[in-house]
Structure formats: C-alpha cells, structure tokens
Design a protein around this motif. Structure first.
Motif, PDB file in Angstrom:
ATOM      1  N   THR A 175       0.815  -1.221   0.000  1.00 28.09           N
ATOM      2  CA  THR A 175       0.000   0.000   0.000  1.00 28.09           C
ATOM      3  C   THR A 175       0.848   1.271   0.000  1.00 28.09           C
ATOM      4  O   THR A 175       0.589   2.206  -0.770  1.00 28.09           O
ATOM      5  CB  THR A 175      -0.945   0.008   1.220  1.00 28.09           C
ATOM      6  OG1 THR A 175      -1.863  -1.085   1.114  1.00 28.09           O
ATOM      7  CG2 THR A 175      -1.733   1.307   1.276  1.00 28.09           C
ATOM      8  N   LEU A 176       1.860   1.337   0.839  1.00 28.10           N
ATOM      9  CA  LEU A 176       2.704   2.544   0.908  1.00 28.10           C
ATOM     10  C   LEU A 176       3.410   2.824  -0.422  1.00 28.10           C
ATOM     11  O   LEU A 176       3.420   3.980  -0.871  1.00 28.10           O
ATOM     12  CB  LEU A 176       3.716   2.415   2.047  1.00 28.10           C
ATOM     13  CG  LEU A 176       4.664   3.616   2.231  1.00 28.10           C
ATOM     14  CD1 LEU A 176       3.886   4.908   2.424  1.00 28.10           C
ATOM     15  CD2 LEU A 176       5.600   3.385   3.418  1.00 28.10           C
ATOM     16  N   GLY A 186      -3.002   2.197  -2.332  1.00 25.31           N
ATOM     17  CA  GLY A 186      -2.200   3.391  -2.127  1.00 25.31           C
ATOM     18  C   GLY A 186      -2.342   4.388  -3.253  1.00 25.31           C
ATOM     19  O   GLY A 186      -2.406   5.597  -3.028  1.00 25.31           O
ATOM     20  N   SER A 246      -0.395   4.598   5.845  1.00 26.57           N
ATOM     21  CA  SER A 246       0.646   4.985   4.890  1.00 26.57           C
ATOM     22  C   SER A 246       0.678   6.501   4.703  1.00 26.57           C
ATOM     23  O   SER A 246       1.755   7.105   4.587  1.00 26.57           O
ATOM     24  CB  SER A 246       0.401   4.296   3.542  1.00 26.57           C
ATOM     25  OG  SER A 246       0.491   2.893   3.668  1.00 26.57           O
ATOM     26  N   SER A 272       3.963   8.713   5.667  1.00 25.36           N
ATOM     27  CA  SER A 272       4.620   9.463   4.599  1.00 25.36           C
ATOM     28  C   SER A 272       4.510  10.972   4.771  1.00 25.36           C
ATOM     29  O   SER A 272       5.160  11.735   4.052  1.00 25.36           O
ATOM     30  CB  SER A 272       4.017   9.065   3.248  1.00 25.36           C
ATOM     31  OG  SER A 272       2.644   9.428   3.189  1.00 25.36           O
TER      32      SER A 272
END
Length: 247
Positions: free
Chosen positions: A88-89, A145, A186, A190
């Motif tokens: 996902t990230l 993501g 995520s 981030s």
C-alpha cells in the motif's frame, strides 16, 4: 470549520453528493465505494486528498461491520489482506510522485480495468491457487495506495466465482476495510495526511453510514443474478464517467 477553509463550497458539495451515492452502491454490492468516489472526488480536490479522505471513511465503515465480516467472509480474504498491507505505501508514494493530470487518467483507467475483468466468464467456486491469490493481494495493495481502489483485482476474484453473494460481499468488505486502514497509516507515515483531510473524511462519514444503510436494505431484495448484473453496470458506469470527465 476552520480546518475545512482550504476547500471551496463547490468542492464540499461535490464531495457530499458523490459520497452519499457511492455509499449506497457499496451497501448494495459490498464494493464500489472507492471505484465510484475517487474518480469523481479527484476532479474536485487533488488525487492524494481524495484517496486519503476515502480511506478514512472506508476504514470507519469497515469497523462498524466487523462482526458480519468475521461471520461470513471466506478465509482467502485474510491472505489477501496481509499481502495488501505490504504494497500500500509504495502505491501511495507513486501517486504523490505523478502529476495531477496523469494520476487522474490512471485512476480512471483502473476503474475501467475492473469493468473489463468482471465481464470474464464465471469460474468454479473453489478458491484459486496461491499464485492467483498472491497477485490479487499485492496488486490490491498497490491500487489501495495509488487510487484507494483495491477493487479491480478483488472484485473479479470473488464475484467472478460461483459462490454465495453473501460470502463474496463479506470477503470484499473485510479486505477493503484492511485496505482503508493501510491507506490511512501509509498517509500518516509518509506525511501526506493533513488534518483538514481527516476533518473532511469525518465530516462526510454520516453520509457514508446513511448511504450504506439504504444500500444494505436493497441488498436483501434483489436476486443473485440481478445483483451480479448490477455489479457490472456499476463498474462500467464508473469507468465511463471518469473517462468522459477527463476528455
């Protein structure tokens, strides 16, 4: 309301209307919230904001249905969810690296791919092999993501098989709930998740509950065949609308 000052009145109205409609479809089909909402929402706010706001709403909704998921979902949903978390990230970082126009185009194409996949012939009820399940989980994470849309690989995995629609719906809801939470995490890790996006997601959530409840009432009144046809129509309409808006 100060935290929503960065959004115009038109942006908020578009977000509210599209959220209610997408939530109704999600209540009826078990999916479609991201596939329908993100392409429209990404035309009103940035794609990153649309993806993160969607994940906040979807994560909260999944928590409210966890008992249903644990009771009805197929075990494969757990395997797909674990793999989804891993990718996902990277998908979110890819979205942030692209230009807004290109990101919107790719998100529309993702919605179109789900429609094409659902047109494939229905398969037997048995659970697909480890490779198919693994690729479904990994690709669903990337799309979570990038577009808050784990649906394109996940929907055909379940709806395309000859299994009870209750099992298919619960399995998809469980996976999409994990996907939403992975997306929010995520975004926080981030640094892309801003407080105004959190507030927007929370402000829209009552509309999500209302639309999902109305859709769930309709779910029990349609036949299995009608439900599967409606799934295909929803995917096709979402993809077409997103592409037309871009053109």
């Amino acid at each position: 309301m100060d935290l929503l000052a960065g959004f115009s009145a038109i942006q908020i109205v578009v977000a509210a209307a599209s959220t209610l409609g997408a939530a109704f479809i999600r209540g009826l089909t078990g999916f479609g919230f991201g596939i329908l909402l993100v392409p429209i929402l990404a035309l009103a706010i940035t794609p990153v904001e649309a993806v993160l706001a969607l994940n906040i709403m979807a994560g909260l909704l999944a928590l409210s249905e966890i008992r249903y998921v644990l009771r009805e979902a197929e075990r494969s949903a757990l395997n797909i969810s674990v793999l989804l978390v891993i990718t996902t990230l990277p998908g979110l970082l890819l979205l942030d690296a692209l230009s807004t126009g290109l990101a919107r185009l790719l998100i529309a194409l993702v919605a179109l791919s789900a429609f094409v996949a659902i047109l494939l012939p229905r398969r037997a009820a048995h659970v697909p092999g480890p490779m198919t399940t693994g690729l479904t989980g990994l690709s669903a994470g990337i799309l979570t993501g990038f577009a808050a849309m784990p649906g394109p690989p996940v929907v055909p995995y379940y709806v395309g098989r000859d299994i009870p629609r209750t099992t298919a719906k619960a399995s998809m809801i469980g996976i999409f709930g994990v996907a939403a939470m992975a997306g929010v995490t995520s975004g926080a890790v981030s640094g892309l998740l801003e407080w105004r996006i959190v507030v927007l997601g929370l402000a829209l959530f009552p509309l999500v509950l209302l639309g999902n409840w109305l859709g769930s009432l309709a779910f029990g009144k349609v036949s299995d065949r009608a439900w599967r046809i409606f799934v295909g129509l929803v995917l096709g309409a979402a993809a077409l609308a997103a592409l037309v808006k871009l053109v």
